[in-house]
Design an enzyme around this catalytic site. Structure first.
Site, mmCIF file in Angstrom:
data_model
loop_
_atom_site.group_PDB
_atom_site.id
_atom_site.type_symbol
_atom_site.label_atom_id
_atom_site.label_comp_id
_atom_site.label_asym_id
_atom_site.label_seq_id
_atom_site.Cartn_x
_atom_site.Cartn_y
_atom_site.Cartn_z
ATOM 1 N N GLY A 1 -22.735 -2.930 -27.114
ATOM 2 C CA GLY A 1 -23.068 -1.947 -28.125
ATOM 3 C C GLY A 1 -24.155 -0.971 -27.685
ATOM 4 O O GLY A 1 -24.437 -0.816 -26.484
ATOM 5 N N GLU B 1 1.241 3.706 2.083
ATOM 6 C CA GLU B 1 1.993 3.965 3.317
ATOM 7 C C GLU B 1 3.222 3.068 3.420
ATOM 8 O O GLU B 1 4.304 3.517 3.801
ATOM 9 C CB GLU B 1 1.093 3.755 4.536
ATOM 10 C CG GLU B 1 -0.105 4.699 4.599
ATOM 11 C CD GLU B 1 -1.342 4.136 3.936
ATOM 12 O OE1 GLU B 1 -2.443 4.458 4.424
ATOM 13 O OE2 GLU B 1 -1.220 3.373 2.952
ATOM 14 N N HIS C 1 0.837 -1.195 0.000
ATOM 15 C CA HIS C 1 0.000 0.000 0.000
ATOM 16 C C HIS C 1 0.874 1.247 0.000
ATOM 17 O O HIS C 1 2.090 1.186 0.191
ATOM 18 C CB HIS C 1 -0.915 -0.015 1.218
ATOM 19 C CG HIS C 1 -2.043 -0.989 1.099
ATOM 20 N ND1 HIS C 1 -3.102 -1.030 1.976
ATOM 21 C CD2 HIS C 1 -2.284 -1.972 0.182
ATOM 22 C CE1 HIS C 1 -3.937 -1.982 1.624
ATOM 23 N NE2 HIS C 1 -3.457 -2.573 0.540
#
Length: 328
Positions: free
Chosen positions: A259, A44, A42
């Site tokens: 679509g 940190e 992460h």
């Protein structure tokens, strides 16, 4: 915090949030971090690894409240405590109930922790994650590449290429950033797309979802190859239930690429949250459009687009907008 927000844009962490972290000690930046992909350290942890011993006594500026649970990685709240960080400044609280509580854990350990600095700016970089946590379903983004008159192909079906390489690259980034891409059966039959995110930095390919109510596809189409996870949805399809199941599996965003009728079905169920429209510098005059079949009875019932982004994309124009449905 502004620098933490800027670096939070790095990587493709879906279904995890975008997070940036900057460690400052004695007025100098000693560590920077972000999450490159789900399963990577992460933000940190990356910043703490760069700072090393200099993290002790520093102030951590983090765009999202440090996580407080054991997932693919240990809690960031504990990592900050172990490193001896003296103060934590957070932009946005973590609204994921499985991961929240990091600020309270830091405070209970005696670390001054503030929440709210540049919160709006940080939230803008985490739109899909925060929306999903607040609404219990992924953020739905309808995306199309079309000519200036809204056509996605000639009547013959030829469509490569209406938009520029820059627009196609941006589309791949949207796939990776949202973590899932969805199309209808006819798009697969006509184009045989792979629907992967073929750009540098993508580690976890997006989930590919194909709506095929009558089960007409063979399963041998490229979208079902082993280059990325895929889901073949058959039978009666309830879009709300599908989105709820995707959220339960951890998905935070879905890019609906086509679509025209598939996109329209999400509009009809009032499930489109944003539109990303790439308009190539061509006019075709005829052929299918990117959205068809809404069957509106009056103009006041038409979905409105609140345009919040207008930019050049190579030779094309990119329009980014939030969708607002009328009360009718």
């Amino acid at each position: 915090m502004a620098e933490a927000i800027a670096i939070s844009r790095n990587g493709f962490p879906a279904p995890n949030p975008h997070v940036g972290c900057v460690l400052v000690r004695e007025g100098k930046v000693v560590g920077r971090g972000w999450c490159d992909f789900a399963g990577a350290p992460h933000a940190e942890a990356m910043a703490l690894a760069e700072a090393g011993f200099r993290a002790r006594g520093s102030t951590a500026y983090v765009t999202l409240e440090p996580c407080n649970h054991y997932g693919r990685t240990p809690p960031c709240s504990l990592a900050l405590l172990a490193a001896g960080v003296a103060r934590v400044v957070v932009a946005c609280p973590d609204t994921n109930p499985k991961a929240s509580g990091g600020a309270e854990r830091l405070r209970s350990a005696g670390i001054p922790t503030e929440i709210g600095l540049l919160a709006e700016e940080a939230a803008a970089e985490n739109r899909a994650f925060l929306f999903a946590m607040a609404n219990g379903r992924p953020l739905v983004v309808a995306k199309a590449g079309a000519s200036l008159d809204g056509r996605i192909a000639l009547p013959s079906g030829e469509s490569q290429w209406i938009t520029s390489p820059a627009s196609r690259e941006a589309g791949h980034r949207l796939r990776a950033d949202l973590g899932a891409v969805l199309v209808g059966r006819r798009t697969v039959q006509l184009d045989d797309p792979q629907l992967t995110a073929r750009i540098p930095g993508v580690v976890n390919q997006p989930l590919r979802i194909v709506l095929d109510p009558l089960n007409r596809l063979t399963g041998r189409e490229r979208v079902f190859d082993d280059s990325a996870p895929s889901r073949h949805v058959t039978g009666v399809i309830d879009l709300e239930e599908l989105l709820a199941s995707l959220f339960a599996e951890g998905q935070i965003g879905v890019l609906v690429e086509g679509g025209a009728r598939t996109i329209a079905s999400f509009f009809e169920d009032r499930l489109v949250d944003r539109v990303e429209l790439f308009l190539g510098a061509k006019v075709l005059g005829s052929g299918p459009s990117w959205l068809e079949g809404l069957k509106l009875q009056k103009l006041s019932a038409a979905p409105a687009l609140r345009i919040d982004g207008l930019s050049r994309s190579g030779d094309d124009v990119r329009i980014s907008a939030a969708v607002e449905f009328s009360a009718e």
